[in-house]
Design an enzyme around this catalytic site. Sequence first.
Site, PDB file in Angstrom:
ATOM      1  N   TYR A 146       0.860  -1.185   0.000  1.00  0.00           N
ATOM      2  CA  TYR A 146       0.000   0.000   0.000  1.00  0.00           C
ATOM      3  C   TYR A 146       0.893   1.232   0.000  1.00  0.00           C
ATOM      4  O   TYR A 146       1.724   1.403   0.901  1.00  0.00           O
ATOM      5  CB  TYR A 146      -0.879  -0.039   1.250  1.00  0.00           C
ATOM      6  CG  TYR A 146      -1.817   1.121   1.463  1.00  0.00           C
ATOM      7  CD1 TYR A 146      -3.055   1.160   0.842  1.00  0.00           C
ATOM      8  CD2 TYR A 146      -1.479   2.163   2.327  1.00  0.00           C
ATOM      9  CE1 TYR A 146      -3.938   2.214   1.066  1.00  0.00           C
ATOM     10  CE2 TYR A 146      -2.347   3.211   2.563  1.00  0.00           C
ATOM     11  CZ  TYR A 146      -3.576   3.229   1.931  1.00  0.00           C
ATOM     12  OH  TYR A 146      -4.450   4.269   2.159  1.00  0.00           O
ATOM     13  N   GLY A 152       7.398  13.798   2.406  1.00  0.00           N
ATOM     14  CA  GLY A 152       6.883  15.075   2.868  1.00  0.00           C
ATOM     15  C   GLY A 152       5.423  15.078   3.252  1.00  0.00           C
ATOM     16  O   GLY A 152       4.870  16.112   3.618  1.00  0.00           O
ATOM     17  N   SER A 153       4.761  13.926   3.159  1.00  0.00           N
ATOM     18  CA  SER A 153       3.332  13.862   3.511  1.00  0.00           C
ATOM     19  C   SER A 153       3.036  12.553   4.218  1.00  0.00           C
ATOM     20  O   SER A 153       2.958  11.497   3.601  1.00  0.00           O
ATOM     21  CB  SER A 153       2.446  13.997   2.265  1.00  0.00           C
ATOM     22  OG  SER A 153       2.664  12.930   1.360  1.00  0.00           O
ATOM     23  N   GLY A 264      -8.232  -1.199   7.480  1.00  0.00           N
ATOM     24  CA  GLY A 264      -6.856  -1.418   7.908  1.00  0.00           C
ATOM     25  C   GLY A 264      -6.649  -1.074   9.364  1.00  0.00           C
ATOM     26  O   GLY A 264      -5.912  -1.761  10.084  1.00  0.00           O
ATOM     27  N   ARG A 265      -7.314  -0.010   9.831  1.00  0.00           N
ATOM     28  CA  ARG A 265      -7.168   0.395  11.231  1.00  0.00           C
ATOM     29  C   ARG A 265      -7.749  -0.653  12.169  1.00  0.00           C
ATOM     30  O   ARG A 265      -7.201  -0.912  13.242  1.00  0.00           O
ATOM     31  CB  ARG A 265      -7.828   1.759  11.442  1.00  0.00           C
ATOM     32  CG  ARG A 265      -7.011   2.887  10.851  1.00  0.00           C
ATOM     33  CD  ARG A 265      -7.728   4.216  10.815  1.00  0.00           C
ATOM     34  NE  ARG A 265      -6.846   5.226  10.226  1.00  0.00           N
ATOM     35  CZ  ARG A 265      -7.245   6.237   9.474  1.00  0.00           C
ATOM     36  NH1 ARG A 265      -8.539   6.399   9.217  1.00  0.00           N
ATOM     37  NH2 ARG A 265      -6.382   7.097   8.969  1.00  0.00           N
ATOM     38  N   HIS A 361       8.335  -9.082  33.876  1.00  0.00           N
ATOM     39  CA  HIS A 361       9.318 -10.137  33.656  1.00  0.00           C
ATOM     40  C   HIS A 361      10.679  -9.769  34.255  1.00  0.00           C
ATOM     41  O   HIS A 361      11.587 -10.605  34.287  1.00  0.00           O
ATOM     42  CB  HIS A 361       9.501 -10.402  32.160  1.00  0.00           C
ATOM     43  CG  HIS A 361       8.509 -11.357  31.579  1.00  0.00           C
ATOM     44  ND1 HIS A 361       7.182 -11.053  31.389  1.00  0.00           N
ATOM     45  CD2 HIS A 361       8.663 -12.639  31.145  1.00  0.00           C
ATOM     46  CE1 HIS A 361       6.559 -12.084  30.846  1.00  0.00           C
ATOM     47  NE2 HIS A 361       7.424 -13.067  30.705  1.00  0.00           N
ATOM     48  N   GLU A 386      -0.892   3.937   9.722  1.00  0.00           N
ATOM     49  CA  GLU A 386      -2.323   3.937   9.386  1.00  0.00           C
ATOM     50  C   GLU A 386      -3.100   4.997  10.174  1.00  0.00           C
ATOM     51  O   GLU A 386      -4.260   4.811  10.532  1.00  0.00           O
ATOM     52  CB  GLU A 386      -2.922   2.535   9.544  1.00  0.00           C
ATOM     53  CG  GLU A 386      -2.265   1.550   8.571  1.00  0.00           C
ATOM     54  CD  GLU A 386      -3.028   0.255   8.386  1.00  0.00           C
ATOM     55  OE1 GLU A 386      -4.201   0.178   8.791  1.00  0.00           O
ATOM     56  OE2 GLU A 386      -2.443  -0.679   7.813  1.00  0.00           O
TER      57      GLU A 386
END
Length: 403
Positions: A146, A152-153, A264-265, A361, A386
Amino acid sequence: GGVSRLKMGKLRAKHPHISAEVCRTSVGLSDEQREFQKVAFDFAANEMAPHMAHWDQNEIFPVETMRKAAQLGFGGTCVHPDVGGSGLSRLDASVVFEALSTGCASTTAYMSIHNMCAWMIDTFGNNEQRGKYCPDLCSMEKFASYCLTEPGSGSDAASLLTSAKLQGDLYVLNGSKAFISGGGDTDVYVVMCRTGGKGPKGISCLVVEKGTPGLSFGKKEKKVGWNSQPTRAVIFEDCKVPVANRLGIEGQGFNIAMKGLNGGRINIASCSVGAAQACIQLTRDHMHVRKQFGEPLSNSQFLQFKLAEMATRLVASRLMVRQAALALQEDRPDAVPLCSMAKLFATDECFTICNQALQMHGGYGYLKDYAVQQFVRDIRVHQILEGKSIWQKMRPLQNQKFL
């Protein structure tokens, strides 16, 4: 008193496989859903878990394992059966990805992205496109990526700059995409590019095949987690793509991209839920065998309360994710904000669960011999990709029907 490293070694060799019966992950599901949930849990335990650390440490993209998963119907969960898909609902798919993620969150997360691409082609492609791409994607003979994010975006996806100039019956692509899961190793790239003016209405969606002249890839990124899937930049330099490879009409690309991300989310959130489920199981087992001050950690009321808080966060996350999945499946007016809320809540809360599991742990949790640290590393990025958590908070406010 402590426990010997030999005994701890035997414990850590046990995979964090979660049975639906023990951990009640199947509450509220139909008999059919419980059946394929069990298939997914069994596949996670037998085919993914034993190799999870090896894939991570050696950065192996487990192609053959994923193809085995595809034989069970997990390569095209929400794709229509006439082109090789399983025809499952959004809730069904969420159940599947949650279960698979208990075996390896990184690999399952890539599978969820691949499934999203297959769904986009199936939903917005014409019959010729569906017949050409979907069967091979559903069988995972071919893999998909995808391609929306650019250097830049990121969150401001509508400002993307990758251009596609129409020349006869071809688009000529120029630009680059960043952080592309599977980039360079996959076969089909679902690319959002600018065919018109500024803003979302100038964006179209093209399917670009590996091997197309002008398509190249950047270096393989070195990541904190998600190491069982490669990540590279995808670069277009006068890359010629047939107009016949466009999904939908010109200017529909941003809408296609966002509709893909709604599902997708949910799937990424489901992967976080599965990882948290695994970490709770690991922690519970660890508390029974690890002794301090002469008694097992499980006798500590403080730690019992911590585990109870983790389990509460887990159940709340699962309920939110499944509610959003149902809303999206039913195309309800509140589906989009619910998907964002589920993604925000589940990825944040489940990371908190996994991080707390590592803490409980002690020093062992920081060793790569123990799966808990890998779950922490693998799902940290779910709060970023996403749609970053901070941006998910905008959607309920923007949706009048929700408020």
